[in-house]
Scaffold this motif. Structure first.
Motif, PDB file in Angstrom:
ATOM      1  N   THR A  24       1.525  18.649   8.634  1.00  0.00           N
ATOM      2  CA  THR A  24       0.585  17.942   7.764  1.00  0.00           C
ATOM      3  C   THR A  24       1.320  17.022   6.795  1.00  0.00           C
ATOM      4  O   THR A  24       0.903  15.881   6.560  1.00  0.00           O
ATOM      5  CB  THR A  24      -0.274  18.954   6.986  1.00  0.00           C
ATOM      6  N   ALA A  25       2.424  17.503   6.246  1.00  0.00           N
ATOM      7  CA  ALA A  25       3.199  16.675   5.312  1.00  0.00           C
ATOM      8  C   ALA A  25       3.684  15.399   5.984  1.00  0.00           C
ATOM      9  O   ALA A  25       3.647  14.312   5.387  1.00  0.00           O
ATOM     10  CB  ALA A  25       4.377  17.471   4.769  1.00  0.00           C
ATOM     11  N   ALA A  26       4.118  15.526   7.227  1.00  0.00           N
ATOM     12  CA  ALA A  26       4.633  14.350   7.935  1.00  0.00           C
ATOM     13  C   ALA A  26       3.501  13.436   8.385  1.00  0.00           C
ATOM     14  O   ALA A  26       3.571  12.208   8.231  1.00  0.00           O
ATOM     15  CB  ALA A  26       5.466  14.801   9.130  1.00  0.00           C
ATOM     16  N   ARG A  27       2.443  14.019   8.936  1.00  0.00           N
ATOM     17  CA  ARG A  27       1.371  13.197   9.533  1.00  0.00           C
ATOM     18  C   ARG A  27       0.546  12.485   8.476  1.00  0.00           C
ATOM     19  O   ARG A  27       0.190  11.318   8.631  1.00  0.00           O
ATOM     20  CB  ARG A  27       0.481  14.094  10.392  1.00  0.00           C
ATOM     21  N   HIS A  28       0.211  13.162   7.391  1.00  0.00           N
ATOM     22  CA  HIS A  28      -0.676  12.571   6.390  1.00  0.00           C
ATOM     23  C   HIS A  28       0.068  11.908   5.240  1.00  0.00           C
ATOM     24  O   HIS A  28      -0.430  10.958   4.637  1.00  0.00           O
ATOM     25  CB  HIS A  28      -1.622  13.639   5.831  1.00  0.00           C
ATOM     26  N   HIS A  29       1.244  12.437   4.894  1.00  0.00           N
ATOM     27  CA  HIS A  29       1.919  11.959   3.692  1.00  0.00           C
ATOM     28  C   HIS A  29       3.258  11.270   3.977  1.00  0.00           C
ATOM     29  O   HIS A  29       3.888  10.765   3.047  1.00  0.00           O
ATOM     30  CB  HIS A  29       2.146  13.140   2.731  1.00  0.00           C
ATOM     31  N   GLY A  30       3.689  11.284   5.225  1.00  0.00           N
ATOM     32  CA  GLY A  30       4.946  10.643   5.563  1.00  0.00           C
ATOM     33  C   GLY A  30       6.150  11.313   4.952  1.00  0.00           C
ATOM     34  O   GLY A  30       7.178  10.672   4.693  1.00  0.00           O
ATOM     35  N   VAL A  31       6.036  12.625   4.691  1.00  0.00           N
ATOM     36  CA  VAL A  31       7.117  13.379   4.067  1.00  0.00           C
ATOM     37  C   VAL A  31       7.690  14.343   5.100  1.00  0.00           C
ATOM     38  O   VAL A  31       6.965  15.193   5.633  1.00  0.00           O
ATOM     39  CB  VAL A  31       6.630  14.153   2.833  1.00  0.00           C
ATOM     40  N   ALA A  32       8.953  14.229   5.377  1.00  0.00           N
ATOM     41  CA  ALA A  32       9.599  15.128   6.326  1.00  0.00           C
ATOM     42  C   ALA A  32      10.098  16.363   5.597  1.00  0.00           C
ATOM     43  O   ALA A  32      10.702  16.276   4.527  1.00  0.00           O
ATOM     44  CB  ALA A  32      10.764  14.428   7.015  1.00  0.00           C
ATOM     45  N   ALA A  33       9.813  17.541   6.177  1.00  0.00           N
ATOM     46  CA  ALA A  33      10.280  18.790   5.580  1.00  0.00           C
ATOM     47  C   ALA A  33      11.791  18.883   5.690  1.00  0.00           C
ATOM     48  O   ALA A  33      12.380  18.481   6.688  1.00  0.00           O
ATOM     49  CB  ALA A  33       9.624  19.978   6.282  1.00  0.00           C
ATOM     50  N   GLU A  34      12.433  19.391   4.645  1.00  0.00           N
ATOM     51  CA  GLU A  34      13.891  19.533   4.657  1.00  0.00           C
ATOM     52  C   GLU A  34      14.317  20.758   5.457  1.00  0.00           C
ATOM     53  O   GLU A  34      13.627  21.760   5.485  1.00  0.00           O
ATOM     54  CB  GLU A  34      14.401  19.654   3.207  1.00  0.00           C
TER      55      GLU A  34
END
Length: 551
Positions: free
Chosen positions: A541-551
């Protein structure tokens, strides 16, 4: 003090009146037998003048009870004229069309005397878990199948309890101990209110509430009208699809802001249905006005004056103005959607002040059964395990997770549910990714797994919505997750209707999440990281909606 108090005195007495009804409400909560009252505070309490105008309400309580009780007292006065009331009297009804919308709510009204003179009225409501019939579910095809129907009656006559009526009440419930105890708790809390009011009048040296009542009503009405004057004028429309009982339903609203108030008309809404999700107009009015008040008059005390500029209409026979004898037991399923209908209209006029859609209707897990080794006067058990989904994202904050808005009831503690029934909770936790993504995220729903520990099955009186039509996001925000009801074995259950849960089986309930507000790409990266760290959203969800890759 003179019989015409000054403005400062009136304001002090107004605040004291709010304290009086607060005490009234606490007595009801602390003496009630039913968990939905003593744990979840599904009540209302208020004081009224001799014209039937609500002067003050307890802060504790649900809008469906409070704002419909505000009209119920006028019905009591119509049936029991003021001049006929005597000290020690109390009146009762659970008429859905003159009370709070379904038979499970008892309303009791008590005349308040001071030094032998009638000066006002106290009224209160609470939800009783079982009043016979098919029970607190949607299966009935008319109101008479839903349980014991009490017309406007005198419960107490100058201090003498109507024992015939109490015997009828005890004989028409699966829980005679709880139901009788709850009835007396309602009467007792009004009596406490009467005594507290008399003490207040002694303290301030007044023998009538009329000047105070006129002050409260006039100032509150003026304050609401002043807020309405700041709003743009015009008419805005909104529609919503809801699951319905066995087919989807449409809610339609037209909201008009004018110099004299706000009117909401529900013309175009689907017709009433054959099962108990219909809504009497009193309950429709209660939640519509509550939604308006939240946006327009949030800091103005709720009373007859502040409610006066807010009006509601719905065509007779539609699901929001169901006519007797329509079944109405689960009227909250549709009625509690109405603040979202109001917000849908208002966001076109004042977009920066309203949230996205939320779960809205509470997800009460209503269970009933007979324990093989159960002893005592009650005939089995019946319990509403109050649970909630997420609210919609707000203009400046995320939505609230697992929060009962707009009803305001508390969630039933797991420990209480397990004591009152043979159920065991194996899971009760936030549902990750259920809140709609947005600049402001929707609130999360819950995941629950509940096991039947008895050798006998129990009945689930399912009354859930937002399964086919989840809460919608706004301004680019994503929709909240849809609700789900099933068994641990994988079998999907219906969202509404009585279903039997076998011994040893687990009931799985996923409550909906609230809709997101605003573009998810605009969400503060620190908030995204916090959601990830707290397990509220997944890396996907972080990547798909917010463009944030999990560390």
């Amino acid at each position: 003090m003179s019989t015409q108090p000054g403005l400062i005195d009136l304001q002090i007495m107004w605040n004291r009146l709010i304290a009086v009804v607060g005490e009234q409400a606490q007595v009801l909560i602390r003496t009630a037998f039913s968990p939905i009252v003593r744990e979840c505070e599904d009540i209302s309490a208020g004081v009224f003048d001799l014209k039937g105008r609500m002067l003050a309400q307890a802060v504790t309580g649900t809008p469906g009870h409070i704002n419909s009780m505000a009209e119920a007292v006028k019905h009591f006065i119509r049936h029991f004229p003021i001049e006929s009331m005597r000290e020690g009297d109390a009146y009762i009804t659970n008429d859905p069309w003159m009370g709070t919308g379904h038979l499970n709510d008892f309303v009791i009204t008590t005349p308040a005397f001071h030094k032998g003179k009638l000066v006002g009225l106290f009224s209160c409501t609470s939800h009783l878990m079982d009043i016979g019939g098919l029970g607190n579910g949607p299966e009935a095809s008319d109101v008479f199948m839903e349980g014991l129907y009490i017309p406007m009656l005198k419960l107490i006559d100058q201090g003498q309890v109507n024992e015939t009526l109490m015997a009828i009440i005890r004989a028409n419930t699966r829980l005679p101990v709880d139901t009788e105890g709850d009835t007396y708790s309602l009467a007792a809390c009004n009596d406490v209110g009467v005594r507290a009011l008399s003490a207040m009048m002694d303290e301030f040296g007044i023998d009538t509430l009329e000047p105070l009542a006129d002050h409260i009503i006039a100032r509150s009405r003026e304050a609401v009208l002043a807020e309405i004057a700041k709003l743009p004028k015009g008419t805005w429309r909104h529609s919503m699809m809801v699951d319905g009982y066995d087919h989807p339903l449409t809610l339609e609203a037209a909201l008009t802001i004018s110099d004299t108030g706000i009117h909401v008309d529900f013309t175009g809404t689907s017709n009433a249905v054959k099962r108990g999700i219909n809504v009497p107009i009193s309950y429709t009015t209660a939640y519509t006005c509550f939604g308006l008040g939240c946006v327009v008059a949030a800091h103005i005390p709720n009373n007859a004056g502040s409610l006066a500029p807010l009006t509601v209409s719905a065509p007779p026979g539609c699901i929001l103005n169901a006519q007797k004898p329509a079944p109405v037991s689960i009227r909250h399923i549709i009625g509690q959607m109405l603040p979202d209908m109001v917000f849908g209209c208002l966001r076109q006029a004042i977009p920066d002040r309203v949230p996205a859609e939320g779960t809205s209707c509470i997800w009460n897990i209503i269970v009933r059964g007979v324990r093989p080794k159960m002893e005592g006067p009650n005939h089995g058990y019946a319990l509403a395990i109050t649970t909630n989904g997420g609210t919609g994202g707000r203009p400046r904050q995320d939505g609230l997770s697992a929060t009962a808005y707009p009803s305001g009831v508390h969630g039933t503690p797991v420990e209480i549910a397990e004591i009152q029934s043979p159920l065991m909770f194996w899971r009760k936790e936030f549902r990750p990714d259920s809140g709609g993504a947005g600049r402001q995220r929707g609130g999360l729903g819950q995941i629950m797994e509940i096991e039947n520990r008895d050798d006998a099955p129990f009945e689930l009186l399912a009354a859930f919505d937002r399964i086919q039509y989840p809460p919608r996001g706004r301004d680019g925000g994503a929709d909240g997750a849809a609700g789900y009801v099933g068994l641990g074995s994988g079998q999907v259950l219906r969202g509404k209707g009585l279903q039997v849960i076998p011994p040893g089986e687990r009931l799985v309930v996923l409550t909906p999440g609230g809709g997101g507000l605003g573009d998810p790409a605009a969400r503060d990266p620190a908030k995204v990281a916090a959601d990830l760290g707290n397990g509220l959203i997944s890396a996907e969800t972080a990547a798909r909606h917010h463009g944030v890759a999990a560390e």
